[in-house]
Scaffold this active site. Sequence first.
Site, PDB file in Angstrom:
ATOM      1  N   ASP A 105      38.224 -80.351 -21.509  1.00 41.46           N
ATOM      2  CA  ASP A 105      37.556 -81.902 -22.228  1.00 41.46           C
ATOM      3  C   ASP A 105      36.719 -82.525 -21.020  1.00 41.46           C
ATOM      4  OD1 ASP A 105      39.361 -80.877 -23.621  1.00 41.46           O
ATOM      5  OD2 ASP A 105      41.014 -82.688 -23.295  1.00 41.46           O
TER       6      ASP A 105
HETATM    7  N1  URA Z   1      44.629 -79.708 -22.060  1.00 39.84           N
HETATM    8  C1  URA Z   1      43.911 -80.937 -22.070  1.00 39.84           C
HETATM    9  O1  URA Z   1      44.353 -82.190 -22.912  1.00 39.84           O
HETATM   10  N2  URA Z   1      42.813 -81.006 -21.482  1.00 39.84           N
HETATM   11  C2  URA Z   1      42.246 -80.171 -21.001  1.00 39.84           C
HETATM   12  O2  URA Z   1      41.382 -80.467 -20.648  1.00 39.84           O
HETATM   13  C3  URA Z   1      42.688 -79.130 -20.749  1.00 39.84           C
HETATM   14  C4  URA Z   1      44.433 -79.272 -20.643  1.00 39.84           C
END
Ligand code: URA
Length: 237
Positions: A105
């Site tokens: 993310d």
């Molecule tokens: N899980 C999440 O919620 N975000 C990420 O970036 C990776 C795994």
Amino acid sequence: MKTIRLDKFLADMGKGSRSQVKQALKQGMVTVNGAAAQSPEQKIDPQTDQILYDKKPVTYQRFAYYMLNKPAGVISATEDRKERTVLDLLGSDKPSGLFPAGRLDKDTEGLLLLTNDGALAHRLLHPKKHVDKTYYAKLEGSITAEMIEAFANGLSIGDEAPTLPARLTVLTNGPVSTVEITIHEGRYHQIKRMAEAVGTKVLYLKRLSMGPLRLDPTLGPGQYRALTEEEKAQLLC
Ligand code: URA
């Protein structure tokens, strides 16, 4: 094979940025078929010409593999009209065709593999392969034994099927707890949704490892390096 510029070849093979490579050329550190390299623009055939860098042979490798410590605020994409992408962090000297093998993310930090090896990325990301991914996280509130058990049993996070069992290890417990979480899938916002399913919230998230690859602790956010031969062998075996 078609010929390419010597400075591009050396940069693509992980000998440094184009300007570092140009500097090395100026210092006479590079030979082509036994003769001192003429210029950064000199054309070479990567498969048939023998290039020595600092007296050691530079062998042609078809694919490039970089480990990036992704900082928060950049997106896991190759290009975007508005946002800065992880590829923007590599500047203009990068080998062609690179892409991030997987997604973090925008606000997540940590290990991201950048490569142009599509087959490897497919193997690592295929949902059936269940490649382990370990994250360091700060979670809101204290972590209870029930939460650890719920992670271990697999959680309903609003998808058709519950998640596979995951490991939640408490590092420190308090108003903000620190944990390590290992999952075996790569669902959208998976850790954040798992945290919500047990009544807490992710305040900070950083990926530490993916399969055999561990984030190099000497890489600060935004820094990257080529994978070592050993790391490549572990990934490709
Ligand atoms: N899980 C999440 O919620 N975000 C990420 O970036 C990776 C795994």
